[in-house]
Design a protein around this motif. Structure first.
Motif, PDB file in Angstrom:
ATOM      1  N   LYS A   1       0.837  -1.204   0.000  1.00 35.95           N
ATOM      2  CA  LYS A   1       0.000   0.000   0.000  1.00 35.95           C
ATOM      3  C   LYS A   1       0.872   1.255   0.000  1.00 35.95           C
ATOM      4  O   LYS A   1       0.529   2.241  -0.657  1.00 35.95           O
TER       5      LYS A   1
ATOM      6  N   ASP B   1      -3.798   2.582   6.684  1.00 31.92           N
ATOM      7  CA  ASP B   1      -3.540   1.257   6.099  1.00 31.92           C
ATOM      8  C   ASP B   1      -2.037   0.976   6.018  1.00 31.92           C
ATOM      9  O   ASP B   1      -1.581  -0.141   6.288  1.00 31.92           O
TER      10      ASP B   1
ATOM     11  N   SER C   1      -3.730  -2.879   5.452  1.00 31.80           N
ATOM     12  CA  SER C   1      -5.033  -2.758   4.804  1.00 31.80           C
ATOM     13  C   SER C   1      -5.901  -3.901   5.288  1.00 31.80           C
ATOM     14  O   SER C   1      -5.442  -5.032   5.364  1.00 31.80           O
TER      15      SER C   1
ATOM     16  N   SER D   1     -11.764  -3.627   2.653  1.00 31.94           N
ATOM     17  CA  SER D   1     -11.123  -2.468   2.034  1.00 31.94           C
ATOM     18  C   SER D   1     -11.438  -2.531   0.542  1.00 31.94           C
ATOM     19  O   SER D   1     -11.785  -3.593   0.025  1.00 31.94           O
TER      20      SER D   1
END
Lengths: 661, 760
Positions: A116, A225, A230, A402
């Motif tokens: 991420k 996140d 996440s 998510s």
């Protein structure tokens, strides 16, 4: 239902105790104090000391000459700014934590989701090739912080919206220039003697809300996140039954996960567990309330015991040894209330003190130590426990959707995309999608509107995504469990069975509403559902809103092209012009509109009508629930039941059909 | 997915990965980690593993990390009471299953256990090999195993032009032999490739078809992979290689490879009989490719779309299908399967008493099965298509002039001439040979009829079975009438067929035909790149190779060999907005390299800006790109100052150190690689063959297959080049497969390339 205070049996149970013991709660106070009728409709202006002015008669103006329309729009703008400030400041906090983690100033925090980090680095234009994670994280944090202080141009994340949407914002001049700047802009323009055109005020409100949705909040979600991972689906539990009779109950409440994640690290520390045992407890039981609960619920599976209106009642159980609060939606009433019980209430944020309540300042550079110290205070309080009354209610749910995971869920590692979702909408298995979010409000029956709206929507094959207190509400009634597919219409049920999801998806805390924006953007660009968010057959709902954050959220959804319904009277209804502008003019300009509809049944009706209108505009087939529902396990399971697993002749399903299935 | 399927598929995946791991450990212990692992004649290693991960597995030890990676994408089965989402997980488990299955097949190859021996002791023994080519003593003893690259490429053009819409992977055993045969026939009639694998309680559809005497093999579009579920992996391998071969994908581009298949490969799986955990797991794997699964038993249906174009999993319990017998039920099953994959297949109704479809084109009629033959060693057969006046042609008239074959003795022969007269406002004389060549394909499509050759060397055999069903001479006319209208309706308005068996008439028409052949030959020879204003594009393959453009000129035919300039011209008439567009040559920038401004402009646009310039006659400078269906690959051999030309049919090693399959990876996919070029084999005979690089004299090595099958034509080229013995100076795989062997040979023969100027 108006007589009933809550549909949550645990809450009702505890309210009875309150009644017996003469404990006053938010529910009693709401009964005792009627809402100020002038403020409630946005008729009051107290922006200078010539007033406050109340404009209740047609044509009346304030002392400075401000019209009913100006005052209503100014009030609305200020609510938006306050909400945007709250979310964005939360986001800033996360960015500062990331920076501290990257530079080693907060050694207890690390980048948990490198993938991420790289994705966000891409959005922010940070080079990743051949660089150390900490190095990337540092620049990502710095670039994120620039967004808050940006003075000119536009915030970078706008580019994550569909092209057409960006164009609309630019053409209307509502592309935010900087996150903080837009909040300041509203505070300035609503100061006495400034912007006195309701139209201009309301358009500025859109821009400020966008600075929240596509700025502060979205950065907050992303950075959270990065720091804490996440979310991916987890099985978790909801409601008061999660409090433990024989363990130290520590409840976390508020909105920021920085402290609670440290508490989670500490809870597994053998030393802490031993310490708890030394005080006569069997262990430590961590649970949460409001969005701090949502954050730890979706990432670590920490049980939630309730939403906004449950916070006092948790104390009333007598089982909470310590409640640790951070920011936002923490009632001051907790202070006096905890004095009546053994519960130790700790405020931790320098932004959220409560008079008379113990404050332990939470500082990131010493996070784990502070968390442990707080923990010990809670454990030390365990022996002071007196009579407890823990309701038995527990419901299971699946959390952790998510937008990244939704892509995965619909196709796995190699084929992940939103294609199946778009296909489902296009074919009419799904009539549309809805985001149902927001708070609780003591002026209406607790959780009733959430439950009603969501049940009606899924019954009509509308896939629902939820965040915040609304998500916790529906979790308590089993709607976030995959079994709830049985309450869904035939098409939605098929989708649920295909993917293995509940008909109602938990997308996170209230700051995570940006995940909905991301999903909608992806739906719009995936193909088949137009080319802008406003083309997607969907609606936004805030059935029990109360906070200014909710206004900011609702407004950024409108500015992003979504029809958003708040189930209440309008807070600016004193000005028909403003009400009309927010509905008709906004819809014409940005594709989304904001409507306050007090009747919950009517609100669902209007939502479905809107979805059907969008379907028709896309040329999609008219929604018809009878066309779908033929897939799933039911036939197979019946045949197996009848013939036994060992029988190989499965060449006919007739036996079942003749049995009238 | 459904929770039931997810549970079973994930369980199956976990088991098969564990099994593969155990097998691999044992194989490494017993054979050693360096034992080679290869599928025959493929440049794509173990193709599914290569396609997904980019790993080039060549020995047992290479499989260890594959299994480790497979374990990483396994998931636990969904909970009974409260479950987490399972669709993504099941699909991942399906991928792990495919890797494990391919690893197992790789191990079996390493142990010499693949392709499988035929495990059946019935009376029917296949008379030919399934794979090409089997050694004589192995003929009919093994199932096919994986399809090799050669076959994949030779099907390429049919796959892209829609003649072969796709493939059906059949797993298990049909409800009855009758159903099995009917399912196969239905698919064959639609020209769908059929891959067979799996069994139900030991009995496979392969056994059923053997019992019924159905001819299997590449020629009949029926490929029996193996009698276990694991061998279904070869279908996935075929699909993966299609993306790599024609789509220009590289190993490891998993998502692109899978989406390529979803959008471009018309394929589906039919699960016959009970579906066990491993079949569910395998099905989950192929769902990643967007291939739906249709079962003839009760299984949970998954109807929402998105992964696949249409429904994912469809259950059609066989006994519940309406129909008077198993054959009719089977027909409905296949129809539903094709609907689910969602492609409309045009079937031309040909009113003849035997089954009809391209799948029967490759069928042979052996002397023992033969009723009668026309042409060949003992008789004469010709076919001639000519344009007549509109009024002279009576549409639909089929006339037999002379006796039919009922009086010919069994396995006997007779003379025959087929004359097709057409008329149409858009018909041009130039199209006559184009249409005439179609007679071969049209006639061959009938089951029990074998057609070889063309013009006055045509040779047609008719089987006893076909004759018993009532096939007679008139039916040749029916076929031609129906097909010319169906396929060339845009340029042909009226079709009349006359079949001559009467000796006098036959003689007269043969003379007319020969005069026309001669005229056409001269006309074609006169037609040069300089004599026309327009070339034609061919973007037929863009459905498979999105950025590739063929430029077809009179002196350079399409690389697939199937389209020459006239074909393209005719095709453009038939479909003016189709893949063959006229290209104004424009200014000739360089006559030697064959650079034309109009061609460059067209290629730039049609290749979506990936190719800027094309030299029509050069291998070294901006050579033409290729899709993947080329007949030959030419590649420079710098040491020899020349090029080699390897044919698709040649599986041997070449002096470049690469086989055709490996070379194809460099030449195909719409990429421009100087020094490598795919082309049609008749381009070798063109005056414009690599003119800028020195022409045919540059050829220092050539597959013996080309030398032999094109002996006459190449001899003429050698003479034209002023070196009549040139062919003897060109090496082939029998002489050398390395540069070290090649050079002394060229020196010894005095090959002209050695004295030509350097190629670069």
């Amino acid at each position: 239902m108006t007589e009933q205070r809550s549909i949550d049996p645990a809450v009702c149970d505890l309210l009875e105790i309150c009644e017996e013991d003469g404990i006053s709660t938010v529910f009693d106070r709401a009964d005792a104090m009627k809402a100020c009728p002038i403020g409630a409709k946005g008729a009051c202006c107290r922006n200078c000391s010539m007033g406050p002015c109340r404009l209740t008669k047609e044509g009346q103006v304030g002392i400075c000459g401000a019209t009913i329309d100006t005052i209503a729009a100014r009030n609305f703008a200020r609510m938006t700014a306050a909400g945007a400030a709250a979310h964005s400041d939360h986001g800033r906090g996360m960015a500062l934590t990331l920076l501290a983690a990257a530079t080693g100033d907060a050694p207890d925090y690390h980048v948990r989701d490198v993938r991420k980090l790289h994705e966000v680095a891409g959005f922010l234009g940070v080079e990743t090739d051949g660089r150390e994670t900490a190095d990337i994280a540092k620049e990502v944090a710095e670039k994120a912080l620039i967004e808050f202080g940006r003075q000119t141009g536009e915030i970078v994340y706008l580019q994550r919206a569909p092209r057409k949407r960006q164009q609309i914002w630019r053409e209307l001049g509502i592309a935010p220039r900087g996150i903080d700047r837009e909040v300041v802009d509203i505070m300035h323009r609503t100061h006495v003697g400034n912007d006195q055109s309701y139209e201009s005020l309301l358009m500025a409100s859109l821009r400020t809300a966008l600075a929240d949705g596509w700025g502060g909040s979205m950065l907050s979600t992303d950075i959270t996140d990065i720091l804490f991972g996440s979310p991916v689906p987890l099985v978790a539990k909801a409601n008061m039954g999660n409090l433990s009779e024989d363990q130290v109950n520590i409840v976390i409440h508020g909105h920021e996960p920085t402290l609670s994640e440290m508490i989670l690290v500490a809870v597994n520390d053998p030393e802490i567990i031993e310490y708890a045992k030394s005080k006569g407890a069997k262990g430590i039981n961590l649970t949460g309330i409001c969005c701090t609960a949502n954050e730890t619920l979706m990432r670590q599976g920490v049980a939630t015991i309730g939403n906004f209106l449950s916070q006092e009642l948790a104390i009333v159980t007598g089982a909470v040894d310590m409640m640790v609060v951070d920011i936002q939606c923490i009632m001051q009433a907790l202070g006096p209330l905890t004095e009546k019980f053994h519960t130790l209430l700790i405020t931790t944020s320098p932004k959220a003190h409560i008079d008379g309540v113990t404050h332990v300042n939470f500082e990131e550079h010493d996070a784990l130590e502070i968390a442990k110290r707080i923990f010990k205070m809670g454990i030390d309080n365990f022996p002071n426990r007196r009579e407890v009354h823990i309701p038995k209610d527990v419901n299971q749910l699946v959390v952790g959707f998510s937008h990244e995971y939704i892509n995965y869920a619909l196709g796995g590692f190699y084929r992940g995309s939103l294609r199946p979702l778009n296909d489902a909408v296009m074919q009419g298995r799904l009539r549309g999608v809805a985001g149902v979010v927001g708070c609780n409000n003591a002026r209406s029956c607790h959780d009733y509107a959430h439950d009603y709206v969501v049940r009606e929507l899924i019954k009509n094959d509308v896939l629902v995504v939820m965040t915040g207190c609304g998500a916790i509400a529906c979790a308590k009634y089993g709607l976030l469990s995959p079994e709830a597919a049985k309450y869904a219409g035939p098409g939605l049920r098929e989708i649920c069975e295909t993917v293995g999801i509940p008909p109602v998806l938990h997308l996170g805390s209230c700051v995570d509403n940006t995940r909905i924006l991301t999903v909608l953007s992806q739906m719009a660009t995936e193909g088949g559902l137009g080319e802008d968010i406003s083309d997607v057959p969907g609606v936004g709902f805030a059935p029990e809103w109360m906070s200014e954050k909710a206004i900011s959220i609702g407004t950024y959804f409108v500015a992003s092209g979504v029809y958003t319904i708040f189930v209440s009277e309008s807070p600016v209804r004193n000005s028909p012009a403003v009400v009309r502008f927010q509905s008709e003019v906004w819809e014409k300009r940005v594709g989304g509109k904001l409507e306050f509809i007090a009747d919950v049944k009517e609100s669902v009706q209007k939502a479905l009508e809107h979805i059907d209108k969008k379907r028709a505009a896309l040329g999609l087939p008219e929604y018809d629930p009878k066309r779908y529902g033929q897939s799933g396990d039911a036939v197979m399971l019946k045949v197996l039941e009848e013939r036994g697993e060992e029988v190989f002749n499965l060449y006919s399903a007739k036996v079942v059909q003749s049995a009238g299935s | 997915m459904s929770r039931y399927i997810a549970t079973r598929a994930i369980r199956g995946a976990n088991l098969i990965v564990a099994e593969a791991e155990a097998m691999l450990r044992k194989a490494i212990e017993e054979l050693g980690a360096d034992t080679p692992v290869t599928f025959p004649n493929t440049a794509y290693y173990l193709p599914v593993i290569f396609g997904f991960t980019g790993r080039e597995v060549t020995k047992l030890g290479d499989l260890v990390p594959v299994i480790e990676q497979a374990k990483e994408i396994l998931h636990p089965v969904p909970g009974k009471e409260l479950w987490l989402p399972y669709l993504g997980q099941t699909l991942d488990c399906g991928v792990a299953t495919l890797w494990a299955e391919e690893a197992i097949e790789g191990i079996r190859f390493a142990r010499g256990l693949e392709p499988q021996e035929i495990t059946w002791d019935g009376s029917y023994v296949p008379s030919s090999s399934f794979t090409s080519p089997d050694a004589e003593d192995q003929v009919g003893r093994h199932l096919n195993g994986p399809i090799d690259d050669i076959q994949l490429r030779s099907w390429g053009i049919q796959l892209v032009d829609g003649r072969m819409p796709g493939f059906a992977a059949i797993i298990g055993a049909a409800r009855s032999n009758e159903a099995a045969v009917q399912i196969i026939r239905e698919l064959q009639q639609r020209n769908i490739l059929i891959f067979l694998s799996g069994n139900v309680n030991g009995r496979s559809i392969i056994h059923q078809l053997m019992e019924e005497g159905v001819e299997m093999g590449y020629d009949t579009y029926i490929v029996p992979f193996g009698t276990d579920t694991i061998s279904a992996i070869y279908a996935a391998g075929f699909a993966t290689r299609a993306a790599l071969t024609f789509g220009g994908m590289k190993g490891g581009q998993a998502r692109g490879m899978l989406l390529y298949n979803k959008f471009r490969c018309f394929a589906f799986a039919i699960a016959l009989g009970e579906v066990d955990d491993l079949k569910f797991a395998t099905a989950a794997g192929v769902l990643n490719y967007g291939f739906p699964v249709i079962a003839d038993t009760v299984i949970p249906q998954i109807l929402p779309t998105g992964l696949t174009m249409y429904e994912h999993v469809v259950s059609m319990p066989f006994d519940d299908i309406e129909g008077k017998d198993d054959a009719e039920k089977a027909r409905r099953l296949v129809q539903r399967a094709i609907e689910v994959r969602g492609v409309k297949i045009k079937i031309t109704e040909v009113p003849i008493p035997v089954p009809y479809g391209s799948a029967f084109e490759g069928e042979r009629v052996r002397r023992a099965e033969m009723r009668v033959e026309f042409g060949g060693k003992y008789s004469r057969c010709f076919e001639y298509l000519t344009t007549s006046d509109f009024d002279a042609v009576e549409d639909g008239k089929i006339e037999i002039v002379g006796p039919d074959f009922e009086d010919v003795e069994e396995a006997g022969h007779m003379d025959m001439g087929i004359v097709v007269e057409v008329a149409g406002r858009k018909m041009q004389d130039d199209f006559e040979p184009v249409l005439e060549r179609q007679i071969h394909y049209f006639v061959n499509g009938a089951s029990g009829i074998q057609h070889i050759g063309q013009r006055d060397i045509a040779w047609i055999r008719l089987s006893k079975a076909a004759a018993e069903k009532g096939f007679n001479l008139k039916h040749f006319g029916e076929i031609l009438y129906a097909r010319f209208h169906a396929d060339f309706g845009a340029i042909v308005d009226k079709v009349q067929v006359t079949i001559y068996t009467d000796p006098e008439e036959m003689k007269e028409w043969l003379a007319k035909a020969r005069k026309a052949y001669d005229y056409r030959n001269r006309r074609l020879a006169d037609m040069t790149d300089d004599s026309v204003e327009e070339f034609y594009s061919c973007t037929l393959c863009q459905s498979f190779a999105p950025n590739h453009v063929c430029i077809v000129s009179p002196e350079r035919l399409g690389l697939c060999g199937a389209y020459n300039w006239l074909d393209c011209k005719a095709s453009h008439q038939i479909n003016p907005t189709g893949p063959n567009q006229p290209i104004k040559k424009g200014a000739c920038e360089d006559p030697s390299y064959g650079v034309f401004s109009g061609v460059n402009d067209f290629v730039r646009q049609a290749s979506h800006q990936t190719v800027e310039r094309v030299s029509m006659y050069s291998i070294m400078l901006d050579p033409m790109t290729a899709c993947g269906c080329f007949e030959c690959i030419a590649m420079i051999i710098p040491e020899a100052n020349g090029v080699m030309v390897v044919s698709r049919e040649d599986p041997s090693m070449t002096p470049t150190g690469m086989t055709f399959s490996t070379l194809a990876g460099m030449a195909g996919g719409g990429l421009q690689t100087p020094g490598v070029m795919g082309h049609g084999k008749y381009y070798l005979t063109s005056k414009k063959f690599m003119t800028s690089d020195g022409g045919f004299k540059r050829v220092v090595w050539m597959s013996s297959f080309l030398k032999e099958t094109m002996a006459e034509e190449l001899k003429a080229v050698a003479e034209r080049e002023g070196d009549p013995d040139l062919l003897d100076k060109i090496a082939d795989e029998r002489v050398s497969t390395t540069v070290e062997e090649l050079l002394p040979f060229l020196e010894e023969k005095g090959h002209p390339a050695l004295t030509l100027p350097p190629m670069f």
